[in-house]
Every structure is written in C-alpha cells, then in structure tokens.
Design a protein around this motif. Structure first.
Motif, PDB file in Angstrom:
ATOM      1  N   MET A  37       0.820  -1.214   0.000  1.00  0.00           N
ATOM      2  CA  MET A  37       0.000   0.000   0.000  1.00  0.00           C
ATOM      3  C   MET A  37       0.853   1.262   0.000  1.00  0.00           C
ATOM      4  O   MET A  37       0.396   2.324  -0.431  1.00  0.00           O
ATOM      5  N   SER A  38       2.094   1.154   0.467  1.00  0.00           N
ATOM      6  CA  SER A  38       2.988   2.323   0.507  1.00  0.00           C
ATOM      7  C   SER A  38       3.728   2.524  -0.810  1.00  0.00           C
ATOM      8  O   SER A  38       4.261   3.616  -1.052  1.00  0.00           O
ATOM      9  N   ILE A  39       3.781   1.499  -1.658  1.00  0.00           N
ATOM     10  CA  ILE A  39       4.505   1.626  -2.921  1.00  0.00           C
ATOM     11  C   ILE A  39       3.709   2.423  -3.944  1.00  0.00           C
ATOM     12  O   ILE A  39       4.260   3.275  -4.662  1.00  0.00           O
ATOM     13  N   ALA A  40       2.410   2.168  -4.033  1.00  0.00           N
ATOM     14  CA  ALA A  40       1.596   2.787  -5.077  1.00  0.00           C
ATOM     15  C   ALA A  40       1.695   4.316  -5.112  1.00  0.00           C
ATOM     16  O   ALA A  40       1.852   4.895  -6.197  1.00  0.00           O
ATOM     17  N   PRO A  41       1.614   5.022  -3.978  1.00  0.00           N
ATOM     18  CA  PRO A  41       1.722   6.480  -4.056  1.00  0.00           C
ATOM     19  C   PRO A  41       3.035   6.950  -4.674  1.00  0.00           C
ATOM     20  O   PRO A  41       3.055   7.933  -5.425  1.00  0.00           O
ATOM     21  N   GLY A  42       4.132   6.251  -4.369  1.00  0.00           N
ATOM     22  CA  GLY A  42       5.411   6.638  -4.950  1.00  0.00           C
ATOM     23  C   GLY A  42       5.450   6.420  -6.446  1.00  0.00           C
ATOM     24  O   GLY A  42       5.914   7.283  -7.208  1.00  0.00           O
ATOM     25  N   LEU A  43       4.966   5.272  -6.901  1.00  0.00           N
ATOM     26  CA  LEU A  43       4.962   4.991  -8.334  1.00  0.00           C
ATOM     27  C   LEU A  43       4.078   5.975  -9.092  1.00  0.00           C
ATOM     28  O   LEU A  43       4.497   6.549 -10.110  1.00  0.00           O
ATOM     29  N   ILE A  44       2.873   6.172  -8.613  1.00  0.00           N
ATOM     30  CA  ILE A  44       1.930   7.044  -9.314  1.00  0.00           C
ATOM     31  C   ILE A  44       2.439   8.478  -9.348  1.00  0.00           C
ATOM     32  O   ILE A  44       2.414   9.141 -10.389  1.00  0.00           O
ATOM     33  N   THR A  45       2.929   8.959  -8.213  1.00  0.00           N
ATOM     34  CA  THR A  45       3.406  10.340  -8.161  1.00  0.00           C
ATOM     35  C   THR A  45       4.654  10.518  -9.015  1.00  0.00           C
ATOM     36  O   THR A  45       4.830  11.560  -9.655  1.00  0.00           O
ATOM     37  N   GLY A  46       5.526   9.508  -9.050  1.00  0.00           N
ATOM     38  CA  GLY A  46       6.711   9.595  -9.886  1.00  0.00           C
ATOM     39  C   GLY A  46       6.368   9.732 -11.354  1.00  0.00           C
ATOM     40  O   GLY A  46       6.913  10.598 -12.072  1.00  0.00           O
ATOM     41  N   TYR A  47       5.445   8.912 -11.822  1.00  0.00           N
ATOM     42  CA  TYR A  47       5.032   9.005 -13.222  1.00  0.00           C
ATOM     43  C   TYR A  47       4.285  10.306 -13.498  1.00  0.00           C
ATOM     44  O   TYR A  47       4.390  10.869 -14.594  1.00  0.00           O
ATOM     45  N   THR A  48       3.537  10.798 -12.523  1.00  0.00           N
ATOM     46  CA  THR A  48       2.868  12.087 -12.686  1.00  0.00           C
ATOM     47  C   THR A  48       3.884  13.210 -12.848  1.00  0.00           C
ATOM     48  O   THR A  48       3.709  14.115 -13.677  1.00  0.00           O
ATOM     49  N   LEU A  49       4.957  13.162 -12.065  1.00  0.00           N
ATOM     50  CA  LEU A  49       5.990  14.189 -12.177  1.00  0.00           C
ATOM     51  C   LEU A  49       6.684  14.159 -13.534  1.00  0.00           C
ATOM     52  O   LEU A  49       7.094  15.208 -14.048  1.00  0.00           O
ATOM     53  N   VAL A  50       6.824  12.977 -14.126  1.00  0.00           N
ATOM     54  CA  VAL A  50       7.417  12.900 -15.467  1.00  0.00           C
ATOM     55  C   VAL A  50       6.596  13.718 -16.454  1.00  0.00           C
ATOM     56  O   VAL A  50       7.139  14.400 -17.328  1.00  0.00           O
ATOM     57  N   GLU A  51       5.264  13.660 -16.321  1.00  0.00           N
ATOM     58  CA  GLU A  51       4.401  14.434 -17.214  1.00  0.00           C
ATOM     59  C   GLU A  51       4.695  15.930 -17.111  1.00  0.00           C
ATOM     60  O   GLU A  51       4.509  16.664 -18.078  1.00  0.00           O
ATOM     61  N   ARG A  52       5.159  16.379 -15.953  1.00  0.00           N
ATOM     62  CA  ARG A  52       5.420  17.807 -15.746  1.00  0.00           C
ATOM     63  C   ARG A  52       6.860  18.189 -16.055  1.00  0.00           C
ATOM     64  O   ARG A  52       7.146  19.351 -16.354  1.00  0.00           O
ATOM     65  N   LEU A  53       7.766  17.229 -15.947  1.00  0.00           N
ATOM     66  CA  LEU A  53       9.187  17.535 -16.089  1.00  0.00           C
ATOM     67  C   LEU A  53       9.725  17.320 -17.498  1.00  0.00           C
ATOM     68  O   LEU A  53      10.723  17.934 -17.878  1.00  0.00           O
TER      69      LEU A  53
END
Length: 445
Positions: free
Chosen positions: A345-361
């Motif tokens: 349950m703690s991994i999903a937020p990191g994965l999702i947020t990381g890929y979201t940041l790629v969209e911005r970076l």
C-alpha cells in the motif's frame, strides 16, 4: 474560474477515463503484453534454484536479466519515440521468446553457469516495454486533460494487477506442473501479447524522428519581425535527453529503491515459504503484497489531490521505508502477509506520483524514454536486490533477505529528502526551447 463547455462539471474519474474514445483498443492488448513480465523474474528464480539448489545462483541469473532490461529499456523507449512503438515491439517480442526458450533449455540440461548468464542478457534486453508505451498513448489521448493523473493511477493499478496475477500464475505452474512451466509460459504469452499490442497502429504516438531538426514556421508573422523570424525558422531545436533533467535523476533513485522492495520480496518470500515447508504460499504472500499496492493505486486515482506531487512523493516514501523496515522481523506467514500488505500500500503512491511528475518535467517527445528510464530503474533495483537477497538467504539466516528492502528504501529516502527541490516543475517562463547555438533570447514585438 471560468466554467467549461459541458453542462455539468465532471470530476475526473476512472469511468470518464475508460470512456475515452479508442482507449480500449490499446488497453487490452497492452495488458496482455505486460502480464508476462510479472512472471519473468520469479520463474527464473524458481527454475534455476530447482536445477542448481542455490538461491544465490538463481538470484544472480535473474539479476543478469534485470540489469540487462534496465540498460536496454531506455534505448527501447528512445527508439520507440523516434521510429514508432511497432518498429521496436516486433523484433523485441521475437527475440525475447527465443531467448526465454533458450534459457529454459540450458537450465534443464545443467549447462554451465556462464551459459545461463549469456542467455539471460538478451532475455532481459528484449522485454517489451508495454507499460511505458501504454502511458505514452494515454499522453497522446489526454494531452492537457485533468484525466492524465487518473490515467497515471490507472496504469499503476494495472501494473499491480499483473503483479498480483503473474507471480501467482508462475508459482502455481512451477510448483504444480513443472519447474520450467513458468518460464515457458512467460515466453509464449510475451509472443502473443506483444504481437497483439504491436498490431494497434492507430493509437501509437507519431514517431518524432529526433535526428531530424525541428523548424519553426513563422510565415504568418508580421513583416516587422521578418528578420528575427527568418533566423528562428532556420534554428534547430535539439531534443534534451530526460537524463539531463535533474528531477528525472532523482526519480530514478526513488524507483531504484522501489525495485529493491520487489526483488527482495520475491527471493525472500520464496526462501521463507520453503523453509517452513509450504512453498505454495510464496505466490499467495506475494499476491497479498501486490494486492495492497493495487488497492492503494485505486484509491490514489480516485482522490482529487491538493498537495503538490513532490510532497506526496516524499510522504509516501517515508511510509514505504517505515513499513519495509518491519519485514525482517516477521516470523509467521500471517504476520508477513500483514506487513507485506502495508508495504504494498505504501509503494503505489510513490509509483503514481513519480510518473505524474514525469508528465510535468519532460516534454511529450521524450516521455516514452523517460517512462522506460523509471521502469529500468525498478528493474535494476530489483536485479541488485535479488542478487544480494539470494546471497543473504544462502549465507545468513532464513529471512535475512528482507534486510534488502529496508536498506534500499532508506538510501532512496535520504536522496529524496536531500534533493527534493529538484522535483519542482520548471516555471512556464523557462520552458522556451533554445537553438543549437544557445543564443540568448531576444524580445519580439
């Protein structure tokens, strides 16, 4: 805030996302193409451990596969951006199938260890990067849409669904049918799923052909700016590798830590369940871990977040490091399942947020490459983890491999805390591309 053209405000959600025209045309084949990868590492571990009797050797061979994937995944993404996904997928799935079959035959015939490593390299190098390719297709469909964050969460949920089903399927085949059945099935499913996904030509992003210069058409500009327009029209804009974006490098470290959890869990769970005489529980325990990840991913996609993604990544990673630190102390399957659920349950937020940041970076023309860099980082962290965890299980006590997720997440968290400022997206005023000569910008009336 100005109202939209729709009569009713629409809150971004999974239902609205899945009604995106043309989405199902690549979603189902994409799932079929990515499912086999969730079977690959555990299938290699179980087959090689059966033929050699050593988790250390099994971890090293599977690590060679993971390292090879980590090295070649960004190249696959780069070429997919440049030449099209189909051009990369077709030869890749054929090579992967042949390499997986070769590795199986070598393991069953007690070939020398060096031969297993030789076969493991092309097996990892040719893993189809279906997940990043599907994410890139969402980027084309949803460019500028608030649904993009939902799509990122949906893809993480889909990834985790494969990691619920894949290890369960592979473990059942290897323990109930034959030790080679998992890897043979993985190779066959990769061939079928990869070819089906490659056939979806209509939804793939338009190849960027990065080697060709990008020219700016200013023919519609006024005559007052004709001189500066002519100069700009002949300026070449060089694409920037995602590796040159500081925030992407920080995310790579974070995803290395996540990979250490996946790798450490796979080897350590297999060793733990064998030590208690219940090897069939391996797939169940890993499935509980992956199910926690999937459930958290569903929740992350359903929430309308107000906190900045950089902050969410940091908070989620702190939770991951804390929960991973308790794995090594679990002495029973029930306790291990409970802690594994929390880790997932703690991994999903990191994965999702990381890929979201790629969209911005990262600009759209480099996103497939950026996504594969993160996927490759997970594979590299997984490869290192299975190697170290395998050695610990062979040389130390049962469950010593669980120290690997603890160490990997702690080091990655330290990096995130230190370099978190680099995750901030660039200001809009600093996104103007520069030409080859890197001339200073000039004002235009």
């Amino acid at each position: 805030m100005a109202s939209t053209v729709t009569s009713k405000p629409s809150r971004p959600g999974y239902g609205q996302l899945l009604r995106t025209p043309g989405a199902w045309a690549f979603l189902l084949p994409g799932f079929a193409a990515r499912l086999p990868f969730a079977m690959l590492i555990i299938s290699i571990v179980l087959l090689v451990e059966h033929t050699t009797g050593s988790y250390g050797i099994a971890g090293a061979v599977s690590a060679a596969t993971g390292v090879s994937m980590a090295v070649f995944a960004p190249l696959n993404g780069k070429y997919a951006d440049r030449f099209g996904q189909r051009a990369v997928l077709l030869p890749g799935v054929l090579l992967h199938t042949a390499s997986g079959l070769t590795l199986t035959v070598l393991a069953l015939t007690d070939a020398p260890l060096w031969a297993l490593f030789v076969a493991a390299v092309p097996t990892g190098a040719s893993v189809p990067q279906a997940g990043p390719m599907v994410r890139a297709r969402w980027g084309v469909k949803l460019q500028g849409s608030p649904l993009m964050t939902t799509a990122t969460a949906f893809e993480s949920v889909t990834d985790e669904l494969t990691f619920v089903l894949g290890p369960l399927f592979a473990t059942a085949l290897c323990t109930s049918v034959d030790p080679a059945a998992g890897l043979l099935t993985e190779a066959g499913l990769t061939l079928v799923g990869g070819l089906l996904f490659a056939a979806q030509k209509a939804t793939q992003p338009v190849p960027s052909r990065r080697h060709a210069p990008t020219r700016v058409d200013l023919s519609s500009q006024s005559s007052q700016s004709s001189h500066s327009g002519a100069n700009a029209a002949h300026a070449r804009v060089e694409p920037v590798s995602p590796l040159r974006v500081p925030g992407v490098r920080v995310l790579i470290v974070a995803f290395l830590g996540i990979g250490s959890v996946f790798g450490g869990m796979q080897v350590s769970l297999a060793a733990f369940t064998e030590s208690i005489g219940q090897p069939g529980l391996n797939g169940v325990l890993y499935g509980v871990f992956a199910a926690g990840n999937m459930l958290a991913g569903v929740a992350c996609g359903a929430i309308v977040w107000k906190a900045a993604p950089q902050k969410r990544l940091l908070v989620g990673y702190i939770a991951l490091a804390i929960t991973a630190s308790g794995l090594w102390a679990a002495q029973s399957p029930a306790l291990l399942a409970g802690i594994g659920l929390l880790v997932g349950m703690s991994i999903a937020p990191g994965l999702i947020t990381g890929y979201t940041l790629v969209e911005r970076l990262v600009p759209p023309t480099g996103r497939t490459e950026a996504f594969t860099l993160l996927t490759g980082a997970v594979a590299l962290g997984q490869a290192a983890a299975v190697t170290v965890a395998g050695q610990l299980e062979d040389r130390a006590w049962d469950g010593a491999g669980f120290l690997v997720p603890l160490g990997g997440t702690a080091l990655a968290l330290l990096t995130l805390v230190t370099l978190r400022s680099r995750l901030a997206p660039p200001a809009a005023s600093r996104t103007v591309a520069r030409g080859v000569g890197h001339r200073p910008p000039v004002s235009v009336d």
